[in-house]
Design a protein around this motif. Structure first.
Motif, short mmCIF file in Angstrom:
data_model
loop_
_atom_site.label_atom_id
_atom_site.label_comp_id
_atom_site.label_asym_id
_atom_site.label_seq_id
_atom_site.Cartn_x
_atom_site.Cartn_y
_atom_site.Cartn_z
N MET A 1 0.93 -1.15 -0.06
CA MET A 1 -0.14 0.12 0.03
C MET A 1 0.87 1.06 -0.06
SD MET A 1 -2.87 -1.21 -0.01
CE MET A 1 -4.10 -0.10 0.64
N VAL A 2 0.57 2.09 -0.89
CA VAL A 2 1.24 3.43 -0.78
C VAL A 2 0.49 4.52 -0.69
CG1 VAL A 2 2.96 4.66 -2.30
CG2 VAL A 2 3.01 2.35 -2.65
N GLU A 3 0.99 5.33 0.21
CA GLU A 3 0.03 6.67 0.57
C GLU A 3 0.50 7.77 -0.61
OE1 GLU A 3 -0.52 9.83 3.96
OE2 GLU A 3 -0.07 7.72 4.40
N VAL A 4 -0.45 8.29 -1.21
CA VAL A 4 -0.24 9.36 -2.22
C VAL A 4 -1.37 10.21 -2.11
CG1 VAL A 4 -0.12 9.67 -4.77
CG2 VAL A 4 0.56 7.17 -3.83
N GLY A 5 -0.47 11.38 -1.73
CA GLY A 5 -1.33 12.79 -1.46
C GLY A 5 -2.39 12.52 -0.48
N GLY A 6 -2.29 11.67 0.55
CA GLY A 6 -3.20 11.57 1.41
C GLY A 6 -4.11 10.52 1.21
N ARG B 1 7.83 12.12 -3.58
CA ARG B 1 7.50 12.33 -2.15
C ARG B 1 8.81 13.01 -1.65
NH1 ARG B 1 6.37 7.41 -0.55
NH2 ARG B 1 4.15 7.63 -1.40
N SER B 2 9.89 12.47 -1.99
CA SER B 2 11.02 13.22 -1.24
C SER B 2 11.18 14.54 -1.73
CB SER B 2 12.30 12.25 -1.92
OG SER B 2 12.13 10.97 -1.44
N LEU B 3 10.98 14.87 -2.89
CA LEU B 3 11.05 16.30 -3.26
C LEU B 3 10.16 17.25 -2.71
CD1 LEU B 3 11.70 15.78 -7.12
CD2 LEU B 3 13.21 16.61 -5.64
N LEU B 4 8.83 16.62 -2.49
CA LEU B 4 7.69 17.44 -2.00
C LEU B 4 7.89 17.40 -0.61
CD1 LEU B 4 4.92 16.69 -4.69
CD2 LEU B 4 6.41 18.66 -4.73
N ALA B 5 8.34 16.74 0.04
CA ALA B 5 8.36 16.82 1.55
C ALA B 5 9.83 17.17 2.14
CB ALA B 5 7.98 15.39 2.02
N SER B 6 10.54 17.95 1.17
CA SER B 6 11.82 18.21 1.73
C SER B 6 11.90 19.41 2.57
CB SER B 6 12.82 18.64 0.54
OG SER B 6 12.11 19.84 -0.22
N CYS B 7 10.91 19.99 2.93
CA CYS B 7 10.72 21.35 3.91
C CYS B 7 10.21 20.59 5.50
CB CYS B 7 9.90 22.50 3.35
SG CYS B 7 9.82 23.79 4.31
N SER B 8 11.01 20.50 6.10
CA SER B 8 10.45 20.08 7.36
C SER B 8 9.71 21.22 8.11
CB SER B 8 11.84 19.66 8.26
OG SER B 8 12.43 20.84 8.90
N ASN B 9 9.24 20.80 9.26
CA ASN B 9 8.30 21.79 10.06
C ASN B 9 9.21 22.99 10.72
OD1 ASN B 9 6.19 22.54 11.32
ND2 ASN B 9 6.05 21.37 12.97
N GLN B 10 10.38 22.32 11.04
CA GLN B 10 11.28 23.31 11.77
C GLN B 10 11.82 24.34 10.89
OE1 GLN B 10 14.88 21.48 13.34
NE2 GLN B 10 15.83 23.38 13.93
N ASP B 11 12.23 23.92 9.41
CA ASP B 11 12.35 24.85 8.41
C ASP B 11 11.34 25.90 7.99
OD1 ASP B 11 15.05 23.59 8.29
OD2 ASP B 11 14.31 22.15 6.44
N ARG C 1 -0.38 24.24 7.40
CA ARG C 1 -1.48 23.45 6.98
C ARG C 1 -1.79 23.58 5.52
NH1 ARG C 1 -5.81 23.88 12.34
NH2 ARG C 1 -4.50 22.88 13.72
N LEU C 2 -1.79 24.90 5.31
CA LEU C 2 -2.17 25.46 3.72
C LEU C 2 -0.93 24.90 3.05
CD1 LEU C 2 -3.76 26.91 1.79
CD2 LEU C 2 -2.26 28.86 2.34
N PHE C 3 0.28 24.89 3.39
CA PHE C 3 1.38 24.39 2.45
C PHE C 3 1.12 22.81 2.28
CE2 PHE C 3 5.54 22.35 3.12
CZ PHE C 3 6.23 22.75 1.89
N LEU C 4 0.83 21.99 3.68
CA LEU C 4 0.68 20.80 3.35
C LEU C 4 -0.57 20.21 2.50
CD1 LEU C 4 1.12 19.35 6.95
CD2 LEU C 4 2.80 19.17 5.13
N GLN C 5 -1.55 21.12 2.38
CA GLN C 5 -2.76 21.01 1.47
C GLN C 5 -2.21 21.01 -0.04
OE1 GLN C 5 -5.87 23.77 2.77
NE2 GLN C 5 -6.43 22.15 4.49
N VAL C 6 -1.39 22.24 -0.11
CA VAL C 6 -0.87 22.25 -1.55
C VAL C 6 -0.08 21.33 -1.97
CG1 VAL C 6 0.52 23.99 -2.94
CG2 VAL C 6 -1.00 24.88 -1.49
N ILE C 7 0.85 20.88 -1.13
CA ILE C 7 1.95 19.81 -1.49
C ILE C 7 1.05 18.61 -1.62
CG2 ILE C 7 3.84 18.45 -0.67
CD1 ILE C 7 4.56 21.16 -1.34
N THR C 8 0.24 18.16 -0.94
CA THR C 8 -0.56 17.05 -1.29
C THR C 8 -1.30 17.17 -2.32
OG1 THR C 8 -0.96 16.62 1.23
CG2 THR C 8 -2.50 15.61 -0.19
N SER C 9 -2.02 18.23 -2.66
CA SER C 9 -2.83 18.26 -4.18
C SER C 9 -1.67 18.45 -5.38
CB SER C 9 -3.41 19.79 -4.17
OG SER C 9 -4.10 19.73 -5.35
N LEU C 10 -0.58 18.99 -5.05
CA LEU C 10 0.46 18.91 -6.09
C LEU C 10 0.77 17.50 -6.43
CD1 LEU C 10 2.09 20.61 -7.89
CD2 LEU C 10 3.94 20.78 -6.13
#
Length: 189
Positions: free
Chosen positions: A3-8, A38-48, A66-75
């Motif tokens: 099972m692969v999680e893709v965009g939520g 996934r590696s490219l789109l999730a490269s910005c950590s919460n701390q960053d 949260r908005l950033f995560l929604q955009v990344i998920t949609s993208l």
């Protein structure tokens, strides 16, 4: 089944590739693409993210994240859907299956490796013969150059001999003439 999680959303990669009639190679390609995406789109950590918006309040930063995560998920979803669409349109799965089938046939064909070895030997032999011809041609050229040089030297020697022969005759005549003069001078005394 993996099972692969893709965009939520969860997608079953194997069932997707079986529905498309695609083999293991395409499934591996799709998994690799998703991992890289996934590696490219999730490269910005919460701390960053918090450091980038350090002038904002914690509530504002959390809302932006949260908005950033929604955009990344949609993208991510859009990119994956476009990838699937392109793969279906260009029949990547079928092409990979055909390549895989050819590879399997070659592995099962006991004469295939012999044929390629024979071709390698023939190419090597042809290259060796070409090199030998070039070497022999160079040797012939060197021989011709040496022969021409010897002819030139021989010609110079012949010309020198003729010059010497003419000079020798002239000296001999001069010597006889001097001897006759000397002999005549002695007999007159």
């Amino acid at each position: 089944m993996e099972m692969v999680e893709v965009g939520g959303k969860n997608k079953n990669v194997e069932s997707c590739s079986t529905a498309m009639g695609i083999g293991n190679k395409f499934s591996d390609l799709k998994k690799s693409f998703n991992f890289a995406l996934r590696s490219l789109l999730a490269s910005c950590s919460n701390q960053d993210f918090n450091e980038a918006f350090s002038t904002f309040t914690n509530t504002e930063t959390e809302l932006l994240h949260r908005l950033f995560l929604q955009v990344i998920t949609s993208l991510h979803q859009n990119i994956e859907e476009e990838f699937d669409s392109i793969c279906l349109r260009t029949q990547v799965g079928a092409a990979l299956d055909a390549v895989e089938e050819v590879i399997e046939e070659r592995e099962l064909d006991p004469l295939f490796s012999d044929r390629s070895n024979i071709m390698d030997v023939a190419e090597d032999l042809c290259a060796a013969k070409k090199n030998e011809i070039q070497r022999l041609t160079q040797m012939v050229q060197l021989g011709e150059e040496n022969s021409q040089m010897l002819r030139s030297r021989l010609q110079l020697l012949r010309e020198g001999k003729q010059v010497l022969s003419g000079a020798s005759e002239a000296v001999e005549k001069q010597f006889r003439s001097m001897n006759l003069s000397f002999g005549a001078n002695i007999s007159n005394k």
